[in-house]
Design an enzyme around this catalytic site. Structure first.
Site, PDB file in Angstrom:
ATOM      1  N   LYS A 106     -60.813 -19.112  -6.249  1.00  0.00           N
ATOM      2  CA  LYS A 106     -61.878 -19.663  -7.086  1.00  0.00           C
ATOM      3  C   LYS A 106     -62.009 -21.157  -6.839  1.00  0.00           C
ATOM      4  O   LYS A 106     -60.999 -21.871  -6.728  1.00  0.00           O
ATOM      5  CB  LYS A 106     -61.586 -19.413  -8.562  1.00  0.00           C
ATOM      6  CG  LYS A 106     -61.682 -17.953  -8.981  1.00  0.00           C
ATOM      7  CD  LYS A 106     -61.426 -17.798 -10.464  1.00  0.00           C
ATOM      8  CE  LYS A 106     -61.646 -16.347 -10.900  1.00  0.00           C
ATOM      9  NZ  LYS A 106     -60.672 -15.428 -10.263  1.00  0.00           N
ATOM     10  N   ASP A 140     -64.532 -16.319  -4.936  1.00  0.00           N
ATOM     11  CA  ASP A 140     -65.096 -15.603  -6.074  1.00  0.00           C
ATOM     12  C   ASP A 140     -66.221 -16.405  -6.717  1.00  0.00           C
ATOM     13  O   ASP A 140     -66.234 -17.636  -6.673  1.00  0.00           O
ATOM     14  CB  ASP A 140     -64.015 -15.344  -7.136  1.00  0.00           C
ATOM     15  CG  ASP A 140     -63.125 -14.168  -6.781  1.00  0.00           C
ATOM     16  OD1 ASP A 140     -63.562 -13.313  -6.005  1.00  0.00           O
ATOM     17  OD2 ASP A 140     -61.983 -14.123  -7.277  1.00  0.00           O
ATOM     18  N   GLN A 169     -73.652 -11.874  -7.968  1.00  0.00           N
ATOM     19  CA  GLN A 169     -73.638 -11.094  -9.203  1.00  0.00           C
ATOM     20  C   GLN A 169     -75.040 -10.551  -9.487  1.00  0.00           C
ATOM     21  O   GLN A 169     -75.977 -11.320  -9.689  1.00  0.00           O
ATOM     22  CB  GLN A 169     -73.164 -11.975 -10.362  1.00  0.00           C
ATOM     23  CG  GLN A 169     -71.777 -12.552 -10.111  1.00  0.00           C
ATOM     24  CD  GLN A 169     -71.369 -13.573 -11.159  1.00  0.00           C
ATOM     25  OE1 GLN A 169     -70.498 -13.310 -11.979  1.00  0.00           O
ATOM     26  NE2 GLN A 169     -71.984 -14.741 -11.147  1.00  0.00           N
ATOM     27  N   ARG A 190     -69.478 -10.043  -1.239  1.00  0.00           N
ATOM     28  CA  ARG A 190     -69.048  -8.986  -2.156  1.00  0.00           C
ATOM     29  C   ARG A 190     -70.096  -8.936  -3.271  1.00  0.00           C
ATOM     30  O   ARG A 190     -70.371  -9.954  -3.920  1.00  0.00           O
ATOM     31  CB  ARG A 190     -67.681  -9.287  -2.759  1.00  0.00           C
ATOM     32  CG  ARG A 190     -67.269  -8.284  -3.858  1.00  0.00           C
ATOM     33  CD  ARG A 190     -66.203  -8.844  -4.771  1.00  0.00           C
ATOM     34  NE  ARG A 190     -64.920  -8.959  -4.116  1.00  0.00           N
ATOM     35  CZ  ARG A 190     -64.046  -9.930  -4.354  1.00  0.00           C
ATOM     36  NH1 ARG A 190     -64.353 -10.892  -5.192  1.00  0.00           N
ATOM     37  NH2 ARG A 190     -62.889  -9.968  -3.723  1.00  0.00           N
ATOM     38  N   THR A 232     -67.807  -1.774  -7.038  1.00  0.00           N
ATOM     39  CA  THR A 232     -68.240  -1.014  -8.206  1.00  0.00           C
ATOM     40  C   THR A 232     -67.344   0.201  -8.394  1.00  0.00           C
ATOM     41  O   THR A 232     -66.861   0.777  -7.420  1.00  0.00           O
ATOM     42  CB  THR A 232     -69.706  -0.566  -8.076  1.00  0.00           C
ATOM     43  OG1 THR A 232     -70.078   0.196  -9.237  1.00  0.00           O
ATOM     44  CG2 THR A 232     -69.931   0.291  -6.841  1.00  0.00           C
TER      45      THR A 232
END
Length: 313
Positions: A106, A140, A169, A190, A232
């Protein structure tokens, strides 16, 4: 979405955090989602997963460091993770996927709240070490105030060090455009639905809208992205994506599914047996509380449990 919002709000209360950390009630749940406090614990878990033909992304828990000294300590841990992975026996690092054991980090753990240039220097150092070991570093994505800063930094660093990528996201309104930008730059992504409590001004409040966005963006990434990761546990979405890949003649080695440690082990096994690459996101460290509460919030049924625990405490 009420249950999810409720959990995220009450979990931010200092009383709730103190109770969860001290209560035996939560220990089995914490152990389900967190591999342990130390790197050795996480490596034991990782080797067991790899023996089942799964791959792993190690995540040292923690975010929003309060000083440059704290950030430097986190960066030293990232380097230790990469060095420890490189020292594993070859049999513990075998997988059909790209980088059977990589790491996730992060930017706020690298010092982004202290100074952007400082955080970028730290990121470049970690990614350079990973390149030396032919490994990969995933940055991330955090809450929406960090989205643009994260993407800007990733684009700068990835242009020099291609062994890094990031996360998008789906619940953010902006993500369709970000997907196209990352495809253009060929940055590995991702894709997640999103786990932070965001206002309706920046994110879809309705689950159906989030799911629709996720599938739309996942299909675009599978068609044109650079080895995307579809993160997911939603079996309906996974089935839709496998059917889409087959219909488009997209080989299973062009992308991977990702799942969280401790969730849907049955589905992980099914996908591996079908020839798909599956990576497990394995978190460790003593700063587990924010991550743990986001996992609780993903199941609205936990709202009643956590509320009862608060008022009993």
């Amino acid at each position: 979405m009420f249950g999810r919002s409720f959990i995220l709000k009450i979990s931010s209360l200092p009383r709730m955090e103190a109770f969860v950390k001290s209560s035996r009630i939560f220990r089995p749940m914490v152990g389900r989602f967190i591999a342990g406090d130390g790197l050795d614990d996480a490596l034991v878990v990782s080797r067991a997963l790899i023996s089942k033909s799964l791959s792993v992304s190690l995540d040292y828990l923690g975010e929003n460091t309060h000083s440059k000294e704290e950030a430097n300590t986190a960066v030293a841990t990232y380097v230790s993770m990469l060095e420890a992975i490189a020292k594993l026996p070859e049999s513990a690092r075998k997988s059909s996927a790209t980088e059977p054991l990589n790491i996730s980090i992060k930017l706020t753990q690298c010092g982004l709240d202290q100074e952007e240039a400082f955080a970028e220097k730290n990121l470049r150092h970690v990614v350079s070490v990973a390149a030396r070991y032919e490994n990969f570093v995933r940055v991330d994505m955090e809450a929406s105030p960090y989205t643009q800063r994260t993407l800007d930094m990733i684009q700068r660093v990835q242009a020099d060090l291609p062994n890094t990528g990031t996360v998008l996201q789906s619940y953010l309104y902006r993500t369709d455009e970000d997907v196209e930008r990352m495809i253009e730059k060929q940055i590995r992504i991702r894709l997640v639905k999103g786990a932070y409590l965001e206002p309706s001004t920046v994110a879809y409040p309705e689950k159906t809208k989030v799911d629709e966005a996720y599938v739309r963006q996942a299909k675009r990434l599978v068609l044109a992205g650079r080895y995307p990761a579809l993160a997911t546990q939603d079996e309906r979405i996974i089935n839709e994506m496998t059917a889409f890949a087959k219909a488009q003649c997209i080989s299973p080695d062009r992308f991977e599914f990702q799942m969280l440690y401790g969730i849907r082990r049955d589905l992980q096994e099914i996908l591996v047996n079908q020839g798909y690459n599956v990576r497990i996101y394995v978190p460790f460290g003593d700063a587990w509380y924010p991550y743990f509460t986001r996992r609780l919030a993903e199941r609205p049924a936990n709202a009643l449990f956590i509320a009862k625990a608060l008022f009993k405490g």
